[in-house]
Enzyme design. Structure first.
Site, short mmCIF file in Angstrom:
data_model
loop_
_atom_site.label_atom_id
_atom_site.label_comp_id
_atom_site.label_asym_id
_atom_site.label_seq_id
_atom_site.Cartn_x
_atom_site.Cartn_y
_atom_site.Cartn_z
N LYS A 14 0.83 -1.21 0.00
CA LYS A 14 0.00 0.00 0.00
C LYS A 14 0.86 1.26 0.00
O LYS A 14 0.68 2.15 -0.84
CB LYS A 14 -0.92 0.04 1.22
CG LYS A 14 -1.88 -1.13 1.32
CD LYS A 14 -2.83 -0.99 2.50
CE LYS A 14 -2.16 -1.09 3.84
NZ LYS A 14 -1.80 -2.46 4.23
N ARG A 90 -10.08 0.40 7.43
CA ARG A 90 -9.65 -0.93 7.84
C ARG A 90 -10.76 -1.70 8.54
O ARG A 90 -10.56 -2.84 8.94
CB ARG A 90 -8.45 -0.81 8.80
CG ARG A 90 -7.08 -1.05 8.13
CD ARG A 90 -6.01 -0.83 9.19
NE ARG A 90 -4.76 -1.46 8.92
CZ ARG A 90 -3.72 -0.88 8.32
NH1 ARG A 90 -3.82 0.34 7.85
NH2 ARG A 90 -2.59 -1.54 8.17
N ARG A 129 11.57 -6.19 6.01
CA ARG A 129 11.49 -4.76 6.31
C ARG A 129 11.91 -4.49 7.75
O ARG A 129 12.55 -3.48 8.05
CB ARG A 129 10.08 -4.24 6.07
CG ARG A 129 9.95 -2.74 6.28
CD ARG A 129 8.60 -2.18 5.88
NE ARG A 129 7.56 -2.53 6.84
CZ ARG A 129 6.28 -2.18 6.71
NH1 ARG A 129 5.89 -1.51 5.65
NH2 ARG A 129 5.40 -2.52 7.61
N ARG A 135 10.60 -0.39 13.07
CA ARG A 135 9.20 -0.42 13.52
C ARG A 135 9.00 -1.55 14.52
O ARG A 135 9.30 -2.71 14.23
CB ARG A 135 8.26 -0.58 12.32
CG ARG A 135 7.96 0.74 11.66
CD ARG A 135 7.10 0.57 10.44
NE ARG A 135 5.84 -0.13 10.68
CZ ARG A 135 4.86 -0.20 9.79
NH1 ARG A 135 5.00 0.40 8.61
NH2 ARG A 135 3.76 -0.85 10.06
N ARG A 146 -1.06 -9.23 13.09
CA ARG A 146 -1.62 -8.23 12.17
C ARG A 146 -2.35 -8.91 11.01
O ARG A 146 -3.40 -8.43 10.56
CB ARG A 146 -0.50 -7.31 11.65
CG ARG A 146 -0.05 -6.30 12.70
CD ARG A 146 1.34 -5.76 12.43
NE ARG A 146 1.43 -5.00 11.21
CZ ARG A 146 2.59 -4.70 10.61
NH1 ARG A 146 3.72 -5.10 11.13
NH2 ARG A 146 2.59 -4.00 9.51
P1 B4P Z 1 4.03 -1.90 2.27
O1 B4P Z 1 3.16 -3.03 1.83
O2 B4P Z 1 4.10 -0.73 1.39
O3 B4P Z 1 3.52 -1.63 3.72
P2 B4P Z 1 2.02 -1.24 4.07
O4 B4P Z 1 1.06 -2.32 3.61
O5 B4P Z 1 1.76 0.13 3.58
O6 B4P Z 1 2.09 -1.14 5.61
P3 B4P Z 1 1.34 -1.74 6.85
O7 B4P Z 1 -0.02 -2.28 6.51
O8 B4P Z 1 2.33 -2.65 7.48
O9 B4P Z 1 1.26 -0.55 7.84
P4 B4P Z 1 0.35 0.71 8.15
O10 B4P Z 1 1.33 1.79 8.29
O11 B4P Z 1 -0.78 0.94 7.20
O12 B4P Z 1 5.48 -2.43 2.43
C1 B4P Z 1 5.82 -3.68 2.96
C2 B4P Z 1 7.16 -4.15 2.45
O13 B4P Z 1 6.96 -4.88 1.23
C3 B4P Z 1 8.14 -3.04 2.12
O14 B4P Z 1 9.40 -3.38 2.62
C4 B4P Z 1 8.14 -2.97 0.60
O15 B4P Z 1 9.38 -2.58 0.07
C5 B4P Z 1 7.85 -4.40 0.22
N1 B4P Z 1 7.15 -4.54 -1.05
C6 B4P Z 1 6.14 -3.77 -1.52
N2 B4P Z 1 5.72 -4.19 -2.73
C7 B4P Z 1 6.52 -5.30 -3.04
C8 B4P Z 1 6.59 -6.19 -4.16
N3 B4P Z 1 5.76 -6.07 -5.23
N4 B4P Z 1 7.48 -7.20 -4.12
C9 B4P Z 1 8.31 -7.34 -3.05
N5 B4P Z 1 8.32 -6.52 -1.98
C10 B4P Z 1 7.41 -5.50 -1.97
O16 B4P Z 1 -0.31 0.32 9.57
C11 B4P Z 1 0.44 0.03 10.73
C12 B4P Z 1 -0.47 -0.15 11.95
O17 B4P Z 1 -1.16 1.11 12.26
C13 B4P Z 1 -1.62 -1.16 11.85
O18 B4P Z 1 -1.20 -2.48 12.14
C14 B4P Z 1 -2.63 -0.60 12.90
O19 B4P Z 1 -2.27 -0.96 14.21
C15 B4P Z 1 -2.48 0.90 12.76
N6 B4P Z 1 -3.45 1.49 11.81
C16 B4P Z 1 -3.15 2.12 10.64
N7 B4P Z 1 -4.27 2.51 9.99
C17 B4P Z 1 -5.32 2.11 10.79
C18 B4P Z 1 -6.74 2.20 10.65
N8 B4P Z 1 -7.30 2.77 9.57
N9 B4P Z 1 -7.52 1.69 11.64
C19 B4P Z 1 -6.98 1.14 12.72
N10 B4P Z 1 -5.64 1.01 12.92
C20 B4P Z 1 -4.81 1.49 11.96
#
Ligand code: B4P
Length: 191
Positions: A14, A90, A129, A135, A146
């Site tokens: 994302k 979410r 990561r 983190r 998660r």
């Molecule tokens: P990303 O995949 O970009 O990470 P993310 O989904 O954006 O993050 P996440 O869901 O963990 O965290 P968030 O901050 O939203 O990257 C992951 C890794 O994969 C990276 O290293 C990237 O380089 C790699 N990657 C990406 N694409 C790739 C590909 N095609 N091939 C290989 N590698 C790849 O949320 C964190 C926490 O905040 C949640 O757990 C929750 O506690 C809270 N939170 C946030 N929003 C909330 C909400 N709306 N409601 C309630 N709690 C919330």
């Protein structure tokens, strides 16, 4: 307004794909995860509350998150060409709240991009990561929690947008550029 929800389990790409979308479509970006981490880093009361949940791999309560989105829209709606909602909604309650909030601005979600990635790949990516992200939620135990929380509380949001006719499923495995090309097709179809 072009309002894009980028959706998927933790580690689905994302944040990664949001960066590409912002550049290409000139959108305002809101990542609830980034906002919460900022609150934690600046030692606010909201940050302390969020940390309790995030460190356990749980979701932060809906009312806190919806309040953050409300003030974001208050500042930005009508002044920007579009928004990318990254990591929000979410829960179904968050999705309903977003619908109502955007309706106040005579707007709505244009498309929901659902990044589909198998659990084993998510675990591999996030453990990788975790080696550099600093983190506290990127460790094996919390990542598993998660993913569990995603399946129980977040996955139902897919049906919400399916019923609204806004769902675009995107295969989230493979080269980042190839995935982005599929995302662009889905966005261009609603522009
Ligand atoms: P990303 O995949 O970009 O990470 P993310 O989904 O954006 O993050 P996440 O869901 O963990 O965290 P968030 O901050 O939203 O990257 C992951 C890794 O994969 C990276 O290293 C990237 O380089 C790699 N990657 C990406 N694409 C790739 C590909 N095609 N091939 C290989 N590698 C790849 O949320 C964190 C926490 O905040 C949640 O757990 C929750 O506690 C809270 N939170 C946030 N929003 C909330 C909400 N709306 N409601 C309630 N709690 C919330």
């Amino acid at each position: 307004m072009l309002n894009i929800v980028i959706f998927g389990p933790p580690g689905s790409g994302k944040g990664t794909q949001s960066e590409n979308l912002i550049k290409k479509y000139n959108l305002e970006h809101i990542s609830t995860g980034d906002l919460l981490r900022h609150e934690i880093q600046t030692n606010t009361q909201l940050g302390a509350l969020a940390k309790q949940h995030m460190d356990k791999g749980e979701l932060v309560p809906d009312e806190v998150i919806i309040g953050m989105i409300d003030s974001f829209l208050d500042k930005n709606a009508g002044k920007v060409t579009g928004v990318i909602f990254d990591g929000f909604p979410r829960t179904v309650a968050q999705a309903e709240a977003l619908k109502n909030l955007l309706a106040e601005y005579k707007s709505g979600v244009s498309v929901m991009l659902n990044l589909e990635v198998p659990d084993a790949e998510l675990l591999t990516r996030l453990i990788e990561r975790g080696k550099t992200s600093g983190r506290s939620d990127d460790n094996e135990e919390t990542i598993k929690k998660r993913i569990e929380v995603y399946n129980a509380q977040t996955r139902p949001v897919i049906d919400f947008y399916k019923k609204e006719g806004k769902l675009a499923n995107i295969k989230g495995v493979g080269a980042i550029d190839a995935i982005f090309a599929e995302i662009c097709k889905a966005v261009d179809a609603v522009k």
